[in-house]
Scaffold this motif. Structure first.
Motif, PDB file in Angstrom:
ATOM      1  N   GLY A   1      -7.737 183.813 -14.812  1.00 40.83           N
ATOM      2  CA  GLY A   1      -7.511 182.661 -13.960  1.00 40.83           C
ATOM      3  C   GLY A   1      -6.416 181.817 -14.574  1.00 40.83           C
ATOM      4  N   VAL A   2      -6.108 180.722 -13.923  1.00 37.52           N
ATOM      5  CA  VAL A   2      -5.085 179.786 -14.402  1.00 37.52           C
ATOM      6  C   VAL A   2      -5.636 178.374 -14.232  1.00 37.52           C
ATOM      7  CG1 VAL A   2      -2.777 178.840 -13.962  1.00 37.52           C
ATOM      8  CG2 VAL A   2      -3.143 181.314 -13.906  1.00 37.52           C
ATOM      9  N   ILE A   3      -5.352 177.530 -15.220  1.00 36.63           N
ATOM     10  CA  ILE A   3      -5.729 176.121 -15.155  1.00 36.63           C
ATOM     11  C   ILE A   3      -4.472 175.301 -15.441  1.00 36.63           C
ATOM     12  CG2 ILE A   3      -6.461 176.044 -17.580  1.00 36.63           C
ATOM     13  CD1 ILE A   3      -8.783 174.166 -16.605  1.00 36.63           C
ATOM     14  N   SER A   4      -4.360 174.160 -14.780  1.00 31.69           N
ATOM     15  CA  SER A   4      -3.161 173.344 -14.966  1.00 31.69           C
ATOM     16  C   SER A   4      -3.519 171.873 -15.048  1.00 31.69           C
ATOM     17  CB  SER A   4      -2.172 173.564 -13.819  1.00 31.69           C
ATOM     18  OG  SER A   4      -2.683 173.024 -12.612  1.00 31.69           O
ATOM     19  N   LEU A   5      -2.598 171.125 -15.643  1.00 37.14           N
ATOM     20  CA  LEU A   5      -2.676 169.666 -15.691  1.00 37.14           C
ATOM     21  C   LEU A   5      -1.351 169.102 -15.208  1.00 37.14           C
ATOM     22  CD1 LEU A   5      -4.280 168.589 -19.117  1.00 37.14           C
ATOM     23  CD2 LEU A   5      -5.171 168.159 -16.827  1.00 37.14           C
ATOM     24  N   VAL A   6      -1.412 168.248 -14.210  1.00 43.97           N
ATOM     25  CA  VAL A   6      -0.230 167.542 -13.710  1.00 43.97           C
ATOM     26  C   VAL A   6      -0.236 166.154 -14.325  1.00 43.97           C
ATOM     27  CG1 VAL A   6       0.936 166.621 -11.668  1.00 43.97           C
ATOM     28  CG2 VAL A   6      -0.296 168.789 -11.521  1.00 43.97           C
ATOM     29  N   ARG A   7       0.884 165.779 -14.935  1.00 45.22           N
ATOM     30  CA  ARG A   7       1.003 164.435 -15.505  1.00 45.22           C
ATOM     31  C   ARG A   7       1.166 163.415 -14.383  1.00 45.22           C
ATOM     32  NH1 ARG A   7       3.858 167.759 -18.695  1.00 45.22           N
ATOM     33  NH2 ARG A   7       3.408 167.776 -20.917  1.00 45.22           N
ATOM     34  N   LEU A   8       0.378 162.364 -14.458  1.00 49.13           N
ATOM     35  CA  LEU A   8       0.472 161.259 -13.517  1.00 49.13           C
ATOM     36  C   LEU A   8       0.865 160.008 -14.296  1.00 49.13           C
ATOM     37  CD1 LEU A   8      -2.872 161.938 -11.569  1.00 49.13           C
ATOM     38  CD2 LEU A   8      -0.561 162.686 -10.943  1.00 49.13           C
ATOM     39  N   GLU A   9       1.051 158.911 -13.606  1.00 47.11           N
ATOM     40  CA  GLU A   9       1.398 157.654 -14.270  1.00 47.11           C
ATOM     41  C   GLU A   9       0.201 157.110 -15.053  1.00 47.11           C
ATOM     42  OE1 GLU A   9       2.590 155.252 -10.946  1.00 47.11           O
ATOM     43  OE2 GLU A   9       4.677 155.845 -11.183  1.00 47.11           O
ATOM     44  N   HIS A  10       0.485 156.218 -15.985  1.00 45.19           N
ATOM     45  CA  HIS A  10      -0.528 155.443 -16.709  1.00 45.19           C
ATOM     46  C   HIS A  10      -1.509 156.329 -17.486  1.00 45.19           C
ATOM     47  CE1 HIS A  10       1.136 152.160 -14.417  1.00 45.19           C
ATOM     48  NE2 HIS A  10       0.773 152.730 -13.290  1.00 45.19           N
ATOM     49  N   ASP A  11      -0.996 157.317 -18.223  1.00 46.89           N
ATOM     50  CA  ASP A  11      -1.829 158.184 -19.066  1.00 46.89           C
ATOM     51  C   ASP A  11      -2.944 158.872 -18.277  1.00 46.89           C
ATOM     52  OD1 ASP A  11      -0.355 157.529 -21.375  1.00 46.89           O
ATOM     53  OD2 ASP A  11      -1.537 155.694 -21.635  1.00 46.89           O
ATOM     54  N   GLN A  12      -2.602 159.336 -17.095  1.00 50.22           N
ATOM     55  CA  GLN A  12      -3.547 160.042 -16.248  1.00 50.22           C
ATOM     56  C   GLN A  12      -3.007 161.430 -15.927  1.00 50.22           C
ATOM     57  OE1 GLN A  12      -5.718 156.918 -13.544  1.00 50.22           O
ATOM     58  NE2 GLN A  12      -3.522 156.735 -13.241  1.00 50.22           N
ATOM     59  N   SER A  13      -3.921 162.333 -15.586  1.00 52.88           N
ATOM     60  CA  SER A  13      -3.552 163.702 -15.209  1.00 52.88           C
ATOM     61  C   SER A  13      -4.459 164.166 -14.078  1.00 52.88           C
ATOM     62  CB  SER A  13      -3.727 164.662 -16.391  1.00 52.88           C
ATOM     63  OG  SER A  13      -2.926 164.295 -17.473  1.00 52.88           O
ATOM     64  N   GLU A  14      -4.068 165.264 -13.456  1.00 51.96           N
ATOM     65  CA  GLU A  14      -4.919 165.913 -12.459  1.00 51.96           C
ATOM     66  C   GLU A  14      -5.060 167.374 -12.845  1.00 51.96           C
ATOM     67  OE1 GLU A  14      -5.535 166.590  -7.677  1.00 51.96           O
ATOM     68  OE2 GLU A  14      -3.704 165.618  -8.373  1.00 51.96           O
ATOM     69  N   VAL A  15      -6.296 167.848 -12.923  1.00 55.25           N
ATOM     70  CA  VAL A  15      -6.571 169.237 -13.276  1.00 55.25           C
ATOM     71  C   VAL A  15      -6.754 170.067 -12.002  1.00 55.25           C
ATOM     72  CG1 VAL A  15      -9.097 168.929 -13.485  1.00 55.25           C
ATOM     73  CG2 VAL A  15      -7.967 170.760 -14.751  1.00 55.25           C
ATOM     74  N   GLY A  16      -6.264 171.284 -12.066  1.00 54.64           N
ATOM     75  CA  GLY A  16      -6.477 172.249 -11.000  1.00 54.64           C
ATOM     76  C   GLY A  16      -6.699 173.612 -11.634  1.00 54.64           C
ATOM     77  N   TYR A  17      -7.417 174.475 -10.977  1.00 54.67           N
ATOM     78  CA  TYR A  17      -7.696 175.792 -11.548  1.00 54.67           C
ATOM     79  C   TYR A  17      -8.096 176.768 -10.454  1.00 54.67           C
ATOM     80  CZ  TYR A  17     -12.361 173.802 -11.101  1.00 54.67           C
ATOM     81  OH  TYR A  17     -13.478 173.193 -10.599  1.00 54.67           O
TER      82      TYR A  17
END
Length: 179
Positions: free
Chosen positions: A86-102
């Motif tokens: 599988g694959v997992i990812s983290l997208v960098r967002l503003e204000h030291d936040q991220s979004e995970v997807g997998y």
């Protein structure tokens, strides 16, 4: 001989598999799994059918300097599993936040791979995020269980466009905060 590009991205180890940066040689297994409609239809950004060159472009983005999204292959080769479970990812967002997807290959559904990958990524917190968000389609209860089992808290209902479904899909949104 073509050498694999090394990215400035952490290797994250688990007892069963490693989360490692994507490499060009992963294209075949990623294409095979993302071509499965059961996988593509549970993502927001993967088209179905999968156009030629899509995965190679994704891997190039994953290896690019200055990228805003980090991708890891769930590589089970150290325990006899596939190099891409599988694959997992983290997208960098503003204000030291991220979004995970997998996504996880169907051969590894209901084996704990998704939960172990999310737990390992949260523990490593490679982007040093204070808050990590996630959204899952409401018709994918298994993915919602992965998030709640990993300590994510339900925030509310929303909707997201699914390229494979060519429509908006109801989602549940979650958040995980560092201590």
């Amino acid at each position: 001989m073509l050498l694999e590009r090394i990215t400035n991205q952490a290797l994250i180890e688990t007892p069963r598999f490693d989360l490692r940066p994507l490499r060009a040689s992963d294209a075949g297994l990623i294409t095979m799994n993302l071509s499965d409609p059961r996988v593509a239809l549970n993502t927001s950004s993967v088209p179905h059918p999968l156009p030629p060159g899509t995965i190679e472009a994704m891997i190039a983005r994953a290896q690019a300097d200055g990228r805003f999204e980090d991708f890891w292959a769930m590589d089970g080769s150290k325990s006899g599993g596939d190099e891409v479970m599988g694959v997992i990812s983290l997208v960098r967002l503003e204000h030291d936040q991220s979004e995970v997807g997998y996504w996880v290959a169907p051969a590894y559904w209901n084996t704990g791979v998704a939960s172990a990958a999310v737990e390992a990524l949260l523990k490593a917190n490679p982007q040093e995020s204070k808050n990590i968000f996630a959204a899952v389609f409401q018709d994918n209860a298994a993915s919602a269980r992965v998030l709640t089992n990993c300590g994510f808290k339900y925030l509310g209902d929303a909707e997201s466009f699914s390229v494979a479904r060519n429509s908006k899909v109801a989602t549940w949104t979650y958040s995980w905060k560092t201590d």
